[in-house]
Design an enzyme around this catalytic site. Sequence first.
Site, PDB file in Angstrom:
ATOM      1  N   SER A 143       0.860  -1.189   0.000  1.00 49.90           N
ATOM      2  CA  SER A 143       0.000   0.000   0.000  1.00 49.90           C
ATOM      3  C   SER A 143       0.887   1.226   0.000  1.00 49.90           C
ATOM      4  O   SER A 143       2.053   1.171   0.407  1.00 49.90           O
ATOM      5  CB  SER A 143      -0.869   0.000   1.255  1.00 49.90           C
ATOM      6  OG  SER A 143      -1.517   1.248   1.414  1.00 49.90           O
ATOM      7  N   TYR A 157      -2.648  -1.368  10.216  1.00 48.91           N
ATOM      8  CA  TYR A 157      -2.486  -1.452   8.754  1.00 48.91           C
ATOM      9  C   TYR A 157      -1.143  -0.854   8.354  1.00 48.91           C
ATOM     10  O   TYR A 157      -0.370  -1.468   7.599  1.00 48.91           O
ATOM     11  CB  TYR A 157      -3.640  -0.727   8.073  1.00 48.91           C
ATOM     12  CG  TYR A 157      -3.700  -0.931   6.579  1.00 48.91           C
ATOM     13  CD1 TYR A 157      -4.282  -2.074   6.032  1.00 48.91           C
ATOM     14  CD2 TYR A 157      -3.189   0.029   5.714  1.00 48.91           C
ATOM     15  CE1 TYR A 157      -4.343  -2.249   4.648  1.00 48.91           C
ATOM     16  CE2 TYR A 157      -3.256  -0.137   4.340  1.00 48.91           C
ATOM     17  CZ  TYR A 157      -3.832  -1.280   3.805  1.00 48.91           C
ATOM     18  OH  TYR A 157      -3.889  -1.444   2.439  1.00 48.91           O
TER      19      TYR A 157
HETATM   20  N1  NAP Z   1      -8.553  -0.513  -1.811  1.00 43.55           N
HETATM   21  C1  NAP Z   1      -7.562   0.317  -1.493  1.00 43.55           C
HETATM   22  O1  NAP Z   1      -7.779   1.548  -1.397  1.00 43.55           O
HETATM   23  C2  NAP Z   1      -6.178  -0.205  -1.300  1.00 43.55           C
HETATM   24  C3  NAP Z   1      -5.125   0.722  -1.320  1.00 43.55           C
HETATM   25  C4  NAP Z   1      -3.820   0.257  -1.169  1.00 43.55           C
HETATM   26  C5  NAP Z   1      -3.575  -1.084  -0.992  1.00 43.55           C
HETATM   27  N2  NAP Z   1      -4.622  -1.988  -0.960  1.00 43.55           N
HETATM   28  C6  NAP Z   1      -4.288  -3.390  -0.771  1.00 43.55           C
HETATM   29  O2  NAP Z   1      -4.636  -4.077  -1.944  1.00 43.55           O
HETATM   30  C7  NAP Z   1      -4.868  -5.452  -1.620  1.00 43.55           C
HETATM   31  C8  NAP Z   1      -6.118  -5.903  -2.336  1.00 43.55           C
HETATM   32  O3  NAP Z   1      -7.211  -5.170  -1.829  1.00 43.55           O
HETATM   33  P1  NAP Z   1      -8.433  -4.724  -2.743  1.00 43.55           P
HETATM   34  O4  NAP Z   1      -8.423  -3.243  -2.796  1.00 43.55           O
HETATM   35  O5  NAP Z   1      -8.413  -5.495  -3.985  1.00 43.55           O
HETATM   36  O6  NAP Z   1      -9.667  -5.094  -1.792  1.00 43.55           O
HETATM   37  P2  NAP Z   1     -10.599  -6.382  -1.704  1.00 43.55           P
HETATM   38  O7  NAP Z   1     -11.405  -6.505  -2.939  1.00 43.55           O
HETATM   39  O8  NAP Z   1     -11.314  -6.267  -0.407  1.00 43.55           O
HETATM   40  O9  NAP Z   1      -9.579  -7.606  -1.681  1.00 43.55           O
HETATM   41  C9  NAP Z   1      -9.019  -8.120  -0.514  1.00 43.55           C
HETATM   42  C10 NAP Z   1      -9.072  -9.637  -0.630  1.00 43.55           C
HETATM   43  O10 NAP Z   1      -8.362 -10.232   0.465  1.00 43.55           O
HETATM   44  C11 NAP Z   1      -9.016 -11.425   0.799  1.00 43.55           C
HETATM   45  N3  NAP Z   1      -8.661 -11.782   2.153  1.00 43.55           N
HETATM   46  C12 NAP Z   1      -8.821 -11.047   3.290  1.00 43.55           C
HETATM   47  N4  NAP Z   1      -8.395 -11.732   4.355  1.00 43.55           N
HETATM   48  C13 NAP Z   1      -7.938 -12.914   3.879  1.00 43.55           C
HETATM   49  C14 NAP Z   1      -7.365 -14.055   4.489  1.00 43.55           C
HETATM   50  N5  NAP Z   1      -7.177 -14.135   5.823  1.00 43.55           N
HETATM   51  N6  NAP Z   1      -7.004 -15.105   3.716  1.00 43.55           N
HETATM   52  C15 NAP Z   1      -7.193 -15.041   2.379  1.00 43.55           C
HETATM   53  N7  NAP Z   1      -7.716 -14.003   1.740  1.00 43.55           N
HETATM   54  C16 NAP Z   1      -8.092 -12.955   2.487  1.00 43.55           C
HETATM   55  C17 NAP Z   1     -10.508 -11.109   0.618  1.00 43.55           C
HETATM   56  O11 NAP Z   1     -11.276 -12.257   0.310  1.00 43.55           O
HETATM   57  P3  NAP Z   1     -11.982 -13.198   1.404  1.00 43.55           P
HETATM   58  O12 NAP Z   1     -12.731 -12.285   2.319  1.00 43.55           O
HETATM   59  O13 NAP Z   1     -12.850 -14.085   0.583  1.00 43.55           O
HETATM   60  O14 NAP Z   1     -10.880 -13.951   2.068  1.00 43.55           O
HETATM   61  C18 NAP Z   1     -10.497 -10.167  -0.580  1.00 43.55           C
HETATM   62  O15 NAP Z   1     -10.766 -10.871  -1.781  1.00 43.55           O
HETATM   63  C19 NAP Z   1      -4.936  -5.533  -0.095  1.00 43.55           C
HETATM   64  O16 NAP Z   1      -3.752  -6.105   0.390  1.00 43.55           O
HETATM   65  C20 NAP Z   1      -5.044  -4.082   0.334  1.00 43.55           C
HETATM   66  O17 NAP Z   1      -4.420  -3.863   1.588  1.00 43.55           O
HETATM   67  C21 NAP Z   1      -5.910  -1.572  -1.122  1.00 43.55           C
END
Ligand code: NAP
Length: 243
Positions: A143, A157
């Site tokens: 991130s 986080y």
């Molecule tokens: N959205 C933002 O603004 C943002 C910004 C910077 C970085 N990020 C990072 O980008 C990455 C992807 O996030 P995203 O934005 O694509 O959001 P997202 O759609 O909520 O994806 C996160 C995924 O992680 C999975 N997950 C959570 N806990 C888990 C566990 N214990 N074991 C296996 N899978 C798990 C969830 O699926 P299940 O619930 O089915 O397990 C979900 O599919 C994350 O690491 C997040 O920190 C996001």
Amino acid sequence: MIIVAPMTDATKTAWITGAGSGVGRATAVALGALGWRVVLSGRRADALAETARLARDAGGHPVELPLDVGADDPATAAAVVGGRLDALVLAAGLNHPDRAWADQGMAVFEAIVQTNLLGVVRVIDAALPALRSASGIVVVVSSIAGWRPSPGAGVAYSASKTALAPVVRTINDQEGASGVRATHLCPGDIDSDFLQQRPSVPDAAARAVMLSPGDVADAALYAITAPPHVRIDELVLSPLSQR
Ligand SMILES: NC(=O)c1ccc[n+]([C@@H]2O[C@H](COP(=O)([O-])OP(=O)(O)OC[C@H]3O[C@@H](n4cnc5c(N)ncnc54)[C@H](OP(=O)(O)O)[C@@H]3O)[C@@H](O)[C@H]2O)c1
């Protein structure tokens, strides 16, 4: 249920965590479009099934491999992935609306670190033998909070994502001789389900100017498809509106 797709010598394999939505799903579909075998991990089987459908429609060979990166044994999952792994994309992540010292609970703090830091390290550790066999690449979806101070992102986080930089650097320092490369991918705001975990969930207008999951998948593919002698150590991408 584990659905094993056919694998040929010509098929490259990627293992993607967080594959049920957002960046993980977009990366799975993008690699599917290149004809890759994509092993899809996350906790929700129905979400993985939908990603598998999309990846298959794009031309890929999906394998659904449910996994809780914070709790399940990644070694068992790695055995399903197989002995050669061309790319490992770690997109599973967690945050919580209660994220300041004033309101965070230790159970939530530990769950975030368990997912964002230990979940990443545990899966890398399990996958390294297969990555070495294929001179594979690790893309750690961190991130912007892992790159520069981001107070709004929360204590747990920020701490967990900041710790991913040395995870990537040590892989590059110690595993380069085996041909293994790693990328610390640091996106800013992404319009994904992840926003539901904010104390104040952004509205449609705010989401409209954010990165899309596909934008971040494109960055992951830039690192993954770089020639074997090119290592993308760190990639930071932000929407133009990011402050
Ligand atoms: N959205 C933002 O603004 C943002 C910004 C910077 C970085 N990020 C990072 O980008 C990455 C992807 O996030 P995203 O934005 O694509 O959001 P997202 O759609 O909520 O994806 C996160 C995924 O992680 C999975 N997950 C959570 N806990 C888990 C566990 N214990 N074991 C296996 N899978 C798990 C969830 O699926 P299940 O619930 O089915 O397990 C979900 O599919 C994350 O690491 C997040 O920190 C996001």
